[in-house]
Design an enzyme around this catalytic site. Structure first.
Site, mmCIF file in Angstrom:
data_model
loop_
_atom_site.group_PDB
_atom_site.id
_atom_site.type_symbol
_atom_site.label_atom_id
_atom_site.label_comp_id
_atom_site.label_asym_id
_atom_site.label_seq_id
_atom_site.Cartn_x
_atom_site.Cartn_y
_atom_site.Cartn_z
ATOM 1 C CB ILE A 1 12.193 14.712 50.630
ATOM 2 C CG1 ILE A 1 10.823 14.783 51.313
ATOM 3 C CG2 ILE A 1 12.955 16.010 50.796
ATOM 4 C CD1 ILE A 1 9.994 13.535 51.254
ATOM 5 N N GLY B 1 22.198 13.431 57.667
ATOM 6 C CA GLY B 1 22.565 14.731 58.226
ATOM 7 C C GLY B 1 23.085 14.601 59.645
ATOM 8 C CE1 TYR C 1 16.307 25.478 58.907
ATOM 9 C CE2 TYR C 1 16.998 26.987 60.618
ATOM 10 C CZ TYR C 1 16.688 25.713 60.210
ATOM 11 O OH TYR C 1 16.752 24.682 61.110
ATOM 12 C CE LYS D 1 13.315 23.819 59.838
ATOM 13 N NZ LYS D 1 12.900 22.415 59.666
HETATM 14 N N1 SER Z 1 21.343 25.267 63.771
HETATM 15 C C1 SER Z 1 20.468 25.968 62.885
HETATM 16 C C2 SER Z 1 21.177 26.944 62.047
HETATM 17 O O1 SER Z 1 22.118 27.534 62.537
HETATM 18 C C3 SER Z 1 19.417 26.677 63.671
HETATM 19 O O2 SER Z 1 18.316 25.859 63.751
HETATM 20 O O3 SER Z 1 20.795 27.156 60.946
#
Ligand code: SER
Length: 315
Positions: free
Chosen positions: A52, A11, A141, A145
């Site tokens: 993973i 990545g 997301y 997190k």
């Molecule tokens: N760079 C990431 C995103 O835009 C933020 O953690 O999803």
């Protein structure tokens, strides 16, 4: 003696972090792993193909290479996560629990796991956002997190797992393509500008977001992992800041070097995500606890990226 496994090494962050870890600890002691095949400089060192979500495969790689430290970077980012929320949740959460369980079972000594400014939401104070405040993230997301941060703290408190984490702002590098983030416009814009093309931006011209140059992000990651455990007072995840800017501000900075560069604006769903995140971050805890300090502002970063991309194009 460290034996390091980087999960998600192909990545955007993984590529640069793996190279830096190899510089520091020796190529043979840093195993890159990813669901994708390595390319470029990453292919010059040890690599394991790893999904993973396969916990047995993960554990056998830990044993095969006698791994001591895991950097678990694999995740579905904010924009991509919205396309398949349940899968994003599963991947982001299950994989973290596999890593934390392996540490709890004594298979590894240290864990690094990245969090993000996506843990914040529309109710969060936008300017100079504090470490501890209202969160209420709105993307899958961000939800994953924030939950992950709580799991990290839990495994540290209950089982003594040495896990360390940073809430990255948007990370800007030029050595590999970004994948599925909201802040990635600030990477794409450099690739277009240095190819002599114009750029259509999916974020409004005046939406400010916290950002960081990759060199600073890699340094912060290695610094927190090398800090004395007693200095790591936060075991969920630390706020860190580099710079903040709007698309109009980065475009103006690029135009200083490439005057003919043009940007147009066509905001989409990613603008709503950007609107829900802070404008700027207060990283006083990271500065006080383990001496964090960024080196790059917008001007220095822009100059560095454009000169490197232009040299690459000529070379
Ligand atoms: N760079 C990431 C995103 O835009 C933020 O953690 O999803």
């Amino acid at each position: 003696m460290k034996n390091i496994l980087v999960i998600g090494a192909c990545g955007q962050l993984g590529t640069e972090l793996t190279m830096q870890l190899r510089e520091l600890y020796g190529t043979d002691n840093v195993i890159a792993s990813d669901i994708n095949s390595p390319s470029g400089p990453l292919s010059d060192g040890p690599f394991e193909n790893l999904n993973i979500m396969d916990n047995d495969a993960f554990r056998s790689i830990l044993k095969k290479h006698n791994i001591t430290d895991v950097y678990h970077l694999a995740a579905i980012l904010s924009a991509k996560g919205e396309q398949n929320p349940t899968f994003a949740w599963q991947l982001n959460m299950d994989s973290l629990l596999y890593v934390l369980e392996a540490a709890k079972d004594g298979l590894i000594k240290q864990v690094y796991w990245p969090s993000s400014i996506a843990v914040f939401g529309p109710d969060t104070p936008k300017v100079n956002t504090p470490q501890n405040t209202l969160m209420n993230p709105t993307t899958v997301y961000g939800i994953s997190k924030l939950a992950g941060e709580r799991w990290c703290d839990y495994y540290h408190q209950k089982y003594g797992v040495d896990v360390r984490s940073l809430r990255y702002p948007g990370l800007i590098g030029y050595k590999s393509a970004p994948g599925g983030g909201t802040t990635d416009y600030a990477v794409d814009i450099f690739f277009k500008a240095t190819k002599g093309e114009s750029y259509e931006c999916y974020i409004s011209s005046n939406t400010s977001l916290p950002m960081m140059y990759m060199n600073d992000a890699v340094k912060a990651t290695i610094d927190i992992m090398n800090a004395d455990p007693d200095d790591i007072k936060i075991r969920s995840s630390y706020n860190i800041a580099g710079m903040s800017f709007t698309p109009a501000e980065i475009a103006a900075e690029i135009k200083e070097i490439i005057p003919e560069f043009e940007v147009t604006y066509n905001p989409d769903f990613r603008e709503d995500i950007a609107q829900s995140w802070p404008d700027s971050i207060n990283d006083a805890n990271a500065r006080a606890d383990w001496d964090w300090k960024p080196s790059f502002d917008l001007k220095a970063m822009t100059k560095d990226i454009i000169s490197n991309l232009t040299v690459d194009a000529i070379g």
